[in-house]
Design an enzyme around this catalytic site. Sequence first.
Site, short mmCIF file in Angstrom:
data_model
loop_
_atom_site.label_atom_id
_atom_site.label_comp_id
_atom_site.label_asym_id
_atom_site.label_seq_id
_atom_site.Cartn_x
_atom_site.Cartn_y
_atom_site.Cartn_z
N ALA A 1 -4.75 -4.22 -7.29
CA ALA A 1 -4.33 -5.52 -7.83
C ALA A 1 -2.99 -5.89 -7.23
O ALA A 1 -2.20 -5.01 -6.88
CB ALA A 1 -4.23 -5.47 -9.35
N SER A 2 -2.73 -7.18 -7.14
CA SER A 2 -1.45 -7.62 -6.59
C SER A 2 -0.28 -7.08 -7.40
O SER A 2 0.75 -6.70 -6.84
CB SER A 2 -1.39 -9.15 -6.51
OG SER A 2 -1.52 -9.72 -7.80
N ILE A 3 -0.44 -6.99 -8.69
CA ILE A 3 0.64 -6.52 -9.56
C ILE A 3 0.93 -5.03 -9.38
O ILE A 3 1.99 -4.55 -9.75
CB ILE A 3 0.36 -6.89 -11.03
CG1 ILE A 3 1.65 -6.94 -11.84
CG2 ILE A 3 -0.69 -5.97 -11.64
CD1 ILE A 3 1.52 -7.63 -13.17
N TYR A 4 0.01 -4.28 -8.79
CA TYR A 4 0.23 -2.85 -8.54
C TYR A 4 1.20 -2.63 -7.38
O TYR A 4 1.71 -1.54 -7.20
CB TYR A 4 -1.07 -2.12 -8.21
CG TYR A 4 -2.15 -2.15 -9.26
CD1 TYR A 4 -1.92 -2.61 -10.56
CD2 TYR A 4 -3.42 -1.72 -8.96
CE1 TYR A 4 -2.93 -2.63 -11.50
CE2 TYR A 4 -4.43 -1.73 -9.90
CZ TYR A 4 -4.19 -2.20 -11.17
OH TYR A 4 -5.19 -2.21 -12.09
N LYS A 5 1.36 -3.63 -6.52
CA LYS A 5 2.26 -3.55 -5.37
C LYS A 5 1.85 -2.45 -4.38
O LYS A 5 2.70 -1.82 -3.75
CB LYS A 5 3.71 -3.35 -5.80
CG LYS A 5 4.20 -4.34 -6.83
CD LYS A 5 4.77 -5.55 -6.16
CE LYS A 5 5.48 -6.44 -7.18
NZ LYS A 5 4.80 -7.66 -7.44
#
Length: 165
Positions: free
Chosen positions: A96-100
């Site tokens: 996910a994008s939020i996981y970086k």
Amino acid sequence: VWSTPLGCENMSGLKTCMEAMGASAESTSTGCNKITKADTAAEISSSDDLLRLRNGVMLPRLGLGTWQLNGGESGGSCDPAVLAALQAGYKLLDTASIYKNEAAVGQAIQRWQATSEEKGRVFVTSKCSPYEMGLERCQEACKASLERLGREALDLYLIHWPAVP
């Protein structure tokens, strides 16, 4: 963080999971081959390793979630974990994008495909974060995820814990 069930210390990830589900070692190896050699859902519909969704998409039953795997500049813990999962037979990766860590996931997939004798297809899932909600922002977030992953398309793109304004 890796966790191995007691008694499974010397087994590869896919074999361990398949045996835990009651599948034989033979179905484990042939199931992976069906995923990697098939170009159509019809060719792989009998695989124990796949689940046919109502829209005909074949979803691998076993996948690696990359939450809390550090991407970092050199891949951090994400790169070796994803590479090990792919080498063990995993065919689904969730990020996910939020996981970086999408860039590290993408680099690991590319490294595996470049060095592995088994050049199988990997089902990649990513997610739009609550900070990227709204049609235009979500479309831009998806494009950014594709760029970080080094892919032309995602197999599944989800809304990650939808936020309510």
